[in-house]
Design an enzyme around this catalytic site. Sequence first.
Site, PDB file in Angstrom:
ATOM      1  CE  LYS A   1      -4.197   1.490   2.328  1.00  0.00           C
ATOM      2  NZ  LYS A   1      -5.216   1.488   0.836  1.00  0.00           N
TER       3      LYS A   1
HETATM    4  N1  PPE Z   1      -7.530  -1.985  -2.770  1.00  0.00           N
HETATM    5  C1  PPE Z   1      -6.977  -1.066  -3.010  1.00  0.00           C
HETATM    6  C2  PPE Z   1      -6.456  -0.241  -3.991  1.00  0.00           C
HETATM    7  C3  PPE Z   1      -7.315  -0.174  -1.667  1.00  0.00           C
HETATM    8  O1  PPE Z   1      -6.584   1.041  -1.715  1.00  0.00           O
HETATM    9  C4  PPE Z   1      -8.076  -0.614  -0.559  1.00  0.00           C
HETATM   10  C5  PPE Z   1      -8.298   0.214   0.814  1.00  0.00           C
HETATM   11  C6  PPE Z   1      -8.430  -1.995  -0.788  1.00  0.00           C
HETATM   12  C7  PPE Z   1      -8.301  -2.715  -1.673  1.00  0.00           C
HETATM   13  C8  PPE Z   1      -9.187  -2.508   0.596  1.00  0.00           C
HETATM   14  O2  PPE Z   1      -8.265  -2.800   1.643  1.00  0.00           O
HETATM   15  P1  PPE Z   1      -8.816  -2.791   3.050  1.00  0.00           P
HETATM   16  O3  PPE Z   1      -9.026  -1.264   3.368  1.00  0.00           O
HETATM   17  O4  PPE Z   1      -7.769  -3.270   3.738  1.00  0.00           O
HETATM   18  O5  PPE Z   1      -9.886  -3.676   3.267  1.00  0.00           O
HETATM   19  N2  PPE Z   1      -8.281   1.701   0.248  1.00  0.00           N
HETATM   20  C9  PPE Z   1      -7.788   2.506   1.746  1.00  0.00           C
HETATM   21  C10 PPE Z   1      -7.653   4.010   1.113  1.00  0.00           C
HETATM   22  C11 PPE Z   1      -8.679   4.752   0.582  1.00  0.00           C
HETATM   23  C12 PPE Z   1      -8.506   6.297  -0.058  1.00  0.00           C
HETATM   24  O6  PPE Z   1      -9.084   6.747  -0.754  1.00  0.00           O
HETATM   25  O7  PPE Z   1      -7.513   6.705   0.860  1.00  0.00           O
HETATM   26  C13 PPE Z   1      -8.957   2.464   2.411  1.00  0.00           C
HETATM   27  O8  PPE Z   1     -10.020   2.123   2.188  1.00  0.00           O
HETATM   28  O9  PPE Z   1      -8.773   3.145   3.736  1.00  0.00           O
END
Ligand code: PPE
Length: 319
Positions: free
Chosen positions: A157
């Site tokens: 990330k």
């Molecule tokens: N894929 C991506 C690309 C992604 O950024 C997130 C979280 C997920 C999947 C889901 O991951 P999780 O939150 O661990 O279930 N995206 C984060 C950032 C959003 C933003 O705009 O900044 C979030 O949901 O916090």
Amino acid sequence: MEPSDLIWMNGEFVAWEDAQVHVLTHALHYGTSVFEGVRCYDTEIGPAIFRHQDHVERLYRSAGLYYMDIPFEREQIRQATLETVARNGLRSCYIRPLVYRGYGTMGLFPLEAQVDVAVAVWEWGAYLGEEGKRAGIRAKVSSWRRISPESLIPHAKAGGQYLNSVLAKIETHKAGYDEAILLDDHGHVCEGSGENIFVVQDGVIHTPPQTASILDGVNRRSIIQIAADLGFTVVERDIARAELYLADEVFLSGTAAELVPVREIDDHQVGDGRPGEITRAVQTTFEDALYGRAERYRDWLDPVPAVAPAAPADRTGVA
Ligand code: PPE
């Protein structure tokens, strides 16, 4: 955005408006940062952070993938985060831990650039809207493919990687849709711009596997477990683009978004255009878990201790 009072930076609490960096900060130029998105909920057992340790772990793994040594222990970051929520007097909030290459070194060789750490918290409502969570959103398959593992690290990330999501998001926004769905470099369904994706067909829940360039979402894991506990079959496999249009139900999951049904993709109605039964069942239990209403998932909550809000620049004692 809704400012709070204090931000934790490198072991100290500073006032929200003083949490600044130099314009020559390495990460501003090259995207050399990693971060997390975490949420704290006002639960049955008081304010508590959902799957906190899992997010801290992923932060360290993302940093490691980019050869960044975080100058704090995991437990220090966890405590700093709990304290940041408590001292801002928030019962529910979004939490953004950030690790970034700081000021002092320029050029692409980053290993001598210092690594700074910050944790900010603020109130952030439903990412794709309350109405989206209830009635579903309209999505578009982006013309931008999700970053390939041959060029970057989908499992990390990392700040710079999000230029990919930003392009997809802008494209779909300009086209009048709520969210982007990205395919991977093989043309298989990957994920949303900031969410993992689930596709329901004939009563079975499908989601792209680890090899499909996904971010390994914490909520993806929660949903796989909840769905299995509810007796549904969850299959991790490659999903073709057309399966999105032919699906009975589609939904997205992420920390910011939580669980959001998708009611339309590329102007094809999904199912009958309303959130389906399986989506509803999983969403209900997932929200019960977030708010501490489900005993079974209480282990996922990290309670925030009661601390009186304090003045800026106080030492945390954990640096
Ligand atoms: N894929 C991506 C690309 C992604 O950024 C997130 C979280 C997920 C999947 C889901 O991951 P999780 O939150 O661990 O279930 N995206 C984060 C950032 C959003 C933003 O705009 O900044 C979030 O949901 O916090």
